[in-house]
Design a protein around this motif. Structure first.
Motif, PDB file in Angstrom:
ATOM      1  N   MET A 109      10.171  -8.530 -27.532  1.00  0.00           N
ATOM      2  CA  MET A 109      10.673  -8.582 -28.909  1.00  0.00           C
ATOM      3  C   MET A 109      10.741 -10.031 -29.399  1.00  0.00           C
ATOM      4  N   ALA A 110      11.200 -10.944 -28.553  1.00  0.00           N
ATOM      5  CA  ALA A 110      11.255 -12.353 -28.930  1.00  0.00           C
ATOM      6  C   ALA A 110       9.844 -12.914 -29.117  1.00  0.00           C
ATOM      7  N   ALA A 111       8.935 -12.541 -28.236  1.00  0.00           N
ATOM      8  CA  ALA A 111       7.568 -13.055 -28.301  1.00  0.00           C
ATOM      9  C   ALA A 111       6.845 -12.592 -29.565  1.00  0.00           C
ATOM     10  N   THR A 112       7.072 -11.360 -29.976  1.00  0.00           N
ATOM     11  CA  THR A 112       6.370 -10.888 -31.175  1.00  0.00           C
ATOM     12  C   THR A 112       6.818 -11.644 -32.423  1.00  0.00           C
ATOM     13  N   THR A 113       8.095 -11.996 -32.506  1.00  0.00           N
ATOM     14  CA  THR A 113       8.518 -12.769 -33.676  1.00  0.00           C
ATOM     15  C   THR A 113       8.017 -14.201 -33.590  1.00  0.00           C
ATOM     16  N   LEU A 114       7.902 -14.743 -32.383  1.00  0.00           N
ATOM     17  CA  LEU A 114       7.319 -16.081 -32.237  1.00  0.00           C
ATOM     18  C   LEU A 114       5.901 -16.089 -32.798  1.00  0.00           C
ATOM     19  N   VAL A 115       5.106 -15.113 -32.406  1.00  0.00           N
ATOM     20  CA  VAL A 115       3.708 -15.065 -32.854  1.00  0.00           C
ATOM     21  C   VAL A 115       3.644 -14.846 -34.365  1.00  0.00           C
ATOM     22  N   GLN A 116       4.556 -14.062 -34.885  1.00  0.00           N
ATOM     23  CA  GLN A 116       4.598 -13.856 -36.335  1.00  0.00           C
ATOM     24  C   GLN A 116       4.889 -15.171 -37.057  1.00  0.00           C
ATOM     25  N   ASP A 117       5.865 -15.927 -36.531  1.00  0.00           N
ATOM     26  CA  ASP A 117       6.277 -17.178 -37.170  1.00  0.00           C
ATOM     27  C   ASP A 117       5.351 -18.348 -36.868  1.00  0.00           C
ATOM     28  N   ALA A 121       1.226 -21.066 -31.557  1.00  0.00           N
ATOM     29  CA  ALA A 121       2.138 -21.708 -30.613  1.00  0.00           C
ATOM     30  C   ALA A 121       1.447 -21.948 -29.274  1.00  0.00           C
ATOM     31  N   ASP A 122       1.640 -23.145 -28.736  1.00  0.00           N
ATOM     32  CA  ASP A 122       1.073 -23.452 -27.428  1.00  0.00           C
ATOM     33  C   ASP A 122       2.081 -23.073 -26.334  1.00  0.00           C
ATOM     34  N   ALA A 123       1.701 -23.299 -25.083  1.00  0.00           N
ATOM     35  CA  ALA A 123       2.547 -22.897 -23.954  1.00  0.00           C
ATOM     36  C   ALA A 123       3.929 -23.540 -24.018  1.00  0.00           C
ATOM     37  N   ASP A 124       4.000 -24.805 -24.417  1.00  0.00           N
ATOM     38  CA  ASP A 124       5.301 -25.467 -24.513  1.00  0.00           C
ATOM     39  C   ASP A 124       6.171 -24.829 -25.589  1.00  0.00           C
ATOM     40  N   ALA A 125       5.575 -24.492 -26.719  1.00  0.00           N
ATOM     41  CA  ALA A 125       6.333 -23.841 -27.799  1.00  0.00           C
ATOM     42  C   ALA A 125       6.790 -22.448 -27.366  1.00  0.00           C
ATOM     43  N   ILE A 126       5.952 -21.745 -26.614  1.00  0.00           N
ATOM     44  CA  ILE A 126       6.332 -20.425 -26.108  1.00  0.00           C
ATOM     45  C   ILE A 126       7.528 -20.561 -25.177  1.00  0.00           C
ATOM     46  N   ARG A 127       7.463 -21.499 -24.249  1.00  0.00           N
ATOM     47  CA  ARG A 127       8.590 -21.700 -23.318  1.00  0.00           C
ATOM     48  C   ARG A 127       9.867 -22.060 -24.075  1.00  0.00           C
ATOM     49  N   VAL A 144       4.547 -16.491 -19.839  1.00  0.00           N
ATOM     50  CA  VAL A 144       3.865 -17.357 -20.812  1.00  0.00           C
ATOM     51  C   VAL A 144       2.416 -16.907 -20.973  1.00  0.00           C
ATOM     52  N   ARG A 145       1.745 -16.592 -19.866  1.00  0.00           N
ATOM     53  CA  ARG A 145       0.361 -16.084 -19.950  1.00  0.00           C
ATOM     54  C   ARG A 145       0.307 -14.795 -20.761  1.00  0.00           C
ATOM     55  N   ALA A 146       1.278 -13.923 -20.556  1.00  0.00           N
ATOM     56  CA  ALA A 146       1.317 -12.656 -21.295  1.00  0.00           C
ATOM     57  C   ALA A 146       1.504 -12.898 -22.783  1.00  0.00           C
ATOM     58  N   VAL A 147       2.386 -13.821 -23.124  1.00  0.00           N
ATOM     59  CA  VAL A 147       2.606 -14.129 -24.547  1.00  0.00           C
ATOM     60  C   VAL A 147       1.326 -14.697 -25.150  1.00  0.00           C
ATOM     61  N   GLN A 148       0.626 -15.555 -24.415  1.00  0.00           N
ATOM     62  CA  GLN A 148      -0.621 -16.114 -24.925  1.00  0.00           C
ATOM     63  C   GLN A 148      -1.675 -15.021 -25.138  1.00  0.00           C
TER      64      GLN A 148
END
Length: 167
Positions: A109-117, A121-127, A144-148
């Motif tokens: 749920m957190a990752a999907t809003t990150l990608v929306q916003d 985002a690179d790996a550092d921004a994801i972390r 992190v790989r999954a989010v990417q």
């Protein structure tokens, strides 16, 4: 004394009676039986209870159900469409971004809003974005790989499921 609330949960209208002290996570799990939203720390520290509230990632253990009155809530169960996993859910599966799975719904749920916003985002921004979501099993590498991977699939717009609803 119960109060009436009206909200939309996973795209469906919900009218309910809740006690004023009922947390959103309790309402979702106990009244609506949406148990994918987990109760972890009860102090908004671990992120296991993360849901989308009007398109924003929020920790549902830190909000009263009454505060969601008139709003749209999306839980992990509401991300998939027509029996198909959301691209971020599929990416967590593909990349082994989970071990015990307890934190996974909140991470997704957190990752999907990150990608929306921040679609780039690179790996550092994801972390950095996921700092409020704790996993006690992994070193976060596969998360992190999954989010990417999910980010790439969402950006490619793999069907309607690739879009994050802003409800």
């Amino acid at each position: 004394m119960a109060i009436s609330i009206r909200l939309t949960v996973n795209g469906k209208p919900v009218d309910a009676q809740v006690e004023p002290h009922t947390l959103l996570v309790q309402f979702l799990r106990e009244q609506l039986r949406l148990t994918g939203t987990h109760v972890g720390c009860d102090t908004a520290q671990c992120g296991a209870c993360t849901v989308h509230l009007d398109g924003r990632a929020v920790k549902s253990c830190n909000l009263l159900a009454a505060q969601a009155d008139g709003m749209a809530v999306t839980t992990i169960e509401g991300l998939s469409a027509d029996g198909e996993l959301h691209p971020m859910q599929q990416a967590f599966r593909n990349c082994h971004g989970l071990q015990c799975g307890f934190c996974t719904p909140g991470m997704v749920m957190a990752a999907t809003t990150l990608v929306q916003d921040k679609p780039d985002a690179d790996a550092d921004a994801i972390r950095t974005h996921l700092e409020g979501n704790l996993c006690r099993c992994t070193g976060y590498h596969n998360i992190v790989r999954a989010v990417q991977e999910g980010q790439a699939a969402m950006r490619a717009g793999s069907g309607a499921a690739g879009m994050v609803s802003a409800e």
